[in-house]
Enzyme design. Structure first.
Site, PDB file in Angstrom:
ATOM      1  N   CYS A 139       0.783  -1.001   0.132  1.00  0.00           N
ATOM      2  CA  CYS A 139       0.089   0.053   0.064  1.00  0.00           C
ATOM      3  C   CYS A 139       0.920   1.153   0.088  1.00  0.00           C
ATOM      4  O   CYS A 139       2.171   0.999   0.016  1.00  0.00           O
ATOM      5  CB  CYS A 139      -0.800  -0.006   1.258  1.00  0.00           C
ATOM      6  SG  CYS A 139       0.330  -0.118   2.580  1.00  0.00           S
ATOM      7  N   CYS A 223       2.279   5.876   8.867  1.00  0.00           N
ATOM      8  CA  CYS A 223       1.533   6.165   7.566  1.00  0.00           C
ATOM      9  C   CYS A 223       0.778   7.381   8.031  1.00  0.00           C
ATOM     10  O   CYS A 223      -0.120   7.451   9.118  1.00  0.00           O
ATOM     11  CB  CYS A 223       0.737   5.065   7.534  1.00  0.00           C
ATOM     12  SG  CYS A 223      -0.580   5.264   6.336  1.00  0.00           S
ATOM     13  N   GLU A 253       0.123  -0.574  16.487  1.00  0.00           N
ATOM     14  CA  GLU A 253      -0.588   0.646  15.791  1.00  0.00           C
ATOM     15  C   GLU A 253      -1.499   0.983  17.211  1.00  0.00           C
ATOM     16  O   GLU A 253      -1.624   2.025  17.644  1.00  0.00           O
ATOM     17  CB  GLU A 253      -1.120   0.284  14.758  1.00  0.00           C
ATOM     18  CG  GLU A 253      -2.286   1.686  14.163  1.00  0.00           C
ATOM     19  CD  GLU A 253      -3.188   1.273  13.153  1.00  0.00           C
ATOM     20  OE1 GLU A 253      -2.961   0.429  12.305  1.00  0.00           O
ATOM     21  OE2 GLU A 253      -4.404   1.712  13.391  1.00  0.00           O
TER      22      GLU A 253
HETATM   23  S1  SF4 Z   1      -3.005   2.421   7.295  1.00  0.00           S
HETATM   24 FE1  SF4 Z   1      -1.438   3.099   5.870  1.00  0.00          FE
HETATM   25  S2  SF4 Z   1       0.286   1.584   6.417  1.00  0.00           S
HETATM   26 FE2  SF4 Z   1      -1.212   0.688   7.088  1.00  0.00          FE
HETATM   27  S3  SF4 Z   1      -2.379  -0.607   5.568  1.00  0.00           S
HETATM   28 FE3  SF4 Z   1      -3.495   1.364   5.388  1.00  0.00          FE
HETATM   29  S4  SF4 Z   1      -2.112   2.595   3.907  1.00  0.00           S
HETATM   30 FE4  SF4 Z   1      -1.111   0.726   4.544  1.00  0.00          FE
END
Ligand code: SF4
Length: 435
Positions: A139, A223, A253
């Protein structure tokens, strides 16, 4: 058809480990083109699971006149005898991709080689198709985080310290490590004044403070979509709400987001947790979610929260990020058509694990696969259609490698189902932005 092959190893190698098995990625023939062995990774994985140490190299087929030169690992004994398995009738001539061998005085390795080949031969030679989910793999947040470490290494030289895994993938971490990144669990392991990158999953304000106290040069690879959740946590807490964070305990996270308003945030994982939650003021409750949850499961938790707290407020736009949602939707489109789903991703990758769970909820057997060697022959018994995807932290090359390996088992067709095209790109932070 099983043919016997002999190694072309020179005599100057070091003494072999007792159960070393050569897994051929190429079969050398004297009067015919070499046979490539695209499924060698599959066989090597099975050899390893059967207790031997696979090494990769070429084998010269003993059925052919001698004379062809082939590179072989130095630690395979010259006198070793081999076994090669070649799928008949493949065009172009493709081996199962494998030959195993070990010395006759190494029965454990010899057995591992034979058993691994037999296990794969049992599921080889049948036509299969791959349904490829798209979008899949990296991503925008993962690409940005990796590029931040790469730029830091290029601009500042090694070592560059990285707090926690930059993204949850063993291949990404190993690659960056080989280029000079040093991964640490705690800032205490970073020398004073050194450069440290914070991972894509984000950190709590306490970690920022600790880095400042240590005089570290911080580059934050959080992110931007995780940063959005942190901002919401502060905003909701500042208006006096209890903030309910829906997520998985212990995930980096979640720990970072909890740290934004530690006195006002509670973690909820299931609808049952939500139904029994006690808060200071039921009229003042907001929720947030981890970015990588299963969309349908998170919705169940939100429903349970709303049933308990009718005045519940949430973020203005969904916290489960576009990449998580797209990968789940893409897999949903193919999961029921597949006999088996393989999800490329590491064990600690939340969004990859959610993909496996999603496929299973759709009634299709699914496995999380860190690399091709993890695929087990028994998974493919009776399987004609393989659904294939990759979590947001898994490099795209892993998917290509699986397709190559499956081609080594027999005729393969590949169809891609693209539900949407992702164009999102995040800019680099100023510290590493190329001028
Ligand atoms: S929050 Fe950001 S790093 Fe995490 S999966 Fe989604 S786009 Fe990717």
């Amino acid at each position: 058809m099983t043919q016997t092959a002999a190694p072309t190893t020179g005599s100057g190698g070091t003494a072999p480990a007792p159960a070393t098995v050569l897994v051929a990625d190429r079969l050398v023939r004297a009067h015919a083109p070499d046979l490539s062995c695209p499924a060698a990774d599959l066989v090597a994985g099975e050899v390893g699971r059967r207790g031997a140490r696979p090494v990769r190299g070429a084998l010269r087929m003993s059925a052919e006149p001698a004379g062809a030169a082939a590179a072989t690992p130095a630690d395979v004994p010259e006198h070793a005898r081999g076994h090669a398995a070649v799928i008949p009738g493949s065009d172009p001539p493709a081996g199962l991709g494998a030959a195993g061998l070990s010395g006759a005085e190494h029965p454990a390795g010899d057995r591992a080689a034979r058993e691994a080949l037999d296990a794969w031969l049992a599921v080889a030679g049948v036509p299969r198709s791959v349904l490829l989910a798209a979008p899949r793999s990296f991503c925008a947040g993962v690409e940005r985080a990796i590029e931040i470490v790469e730029q830091a290494l290029e601009q500042r030289g090694s070592p560059v310290y990285v707090r926690k895994q930059i993204v949850h993938n063993t291949h990404v971490v190993a690659d960056l490590e080989s280029r000079g990144a040093v991964f640490v669990d705690d800032l205490d392991a970073v020398p004073e004044g050194a450069t440290v990158v914070f991972s894509a999953h984000g950190v709590s304000p306490q970690v920022h403070s600790q880095a400042a106290e240590r005089g570290l040069s911080v580059i934050d690879a959080t992110c931007p979509l995780v940063t959005k959740v942190h901002t919401e946590a502060r905003r909701f807490a500042s208006r006096g709400d209890t903030v309910v964070l829906i997520g998985h305990a212990g995930h980096e996270e979640v720990e970072g987001t909890l740290g934004e308003a530690p006195g006002r945030t509670v973690l909820v994982e299931t609808p049952e947790d939500a139904a029994s939650l006690e808060v200071e003021d039921p009229e003042r409750v907001s929720y947030l979610t981890q970015t990588t949850l299963a969309v349908d499961e998170a919705a169940e938790v939100v429903d349970a929260l709303r049933a308990r707290f009718p005045a519940l407020r949430g973020p203005s736009s969904d916290d489960i990020c576009y990449a998580t949602t797209n990968r789940q939707d893409a897999l949903s489109a193919i999961a029921e058509e597949a006999d088996l789903v393989l999800v490329m991703g590491s064990d600690n990758s939340s969004n990859s694990r959610r993909l496996v769970e999603l496929a299973r909820r759709r009634g299709t057997g699914a496995h999380l696969v860190d690399d091709t060697g993890d695929i087990r022959p028994e998974w493919l018994a009776g399987v004609r259609t393989v659904g294939l995807t990759a979590g947001a932290s898994a490099p795209p090359g892993l998917v290509d490698a699986v397709i190559t390996a499956l081609r080594g088992l027999g005729p393969l067709t590949v169809r891609e189902y693209e539900i949407t095209r992702e164009t999102i790109h995040f800019t680099l932070p100023p510290q590493v932005r190329p001028s």
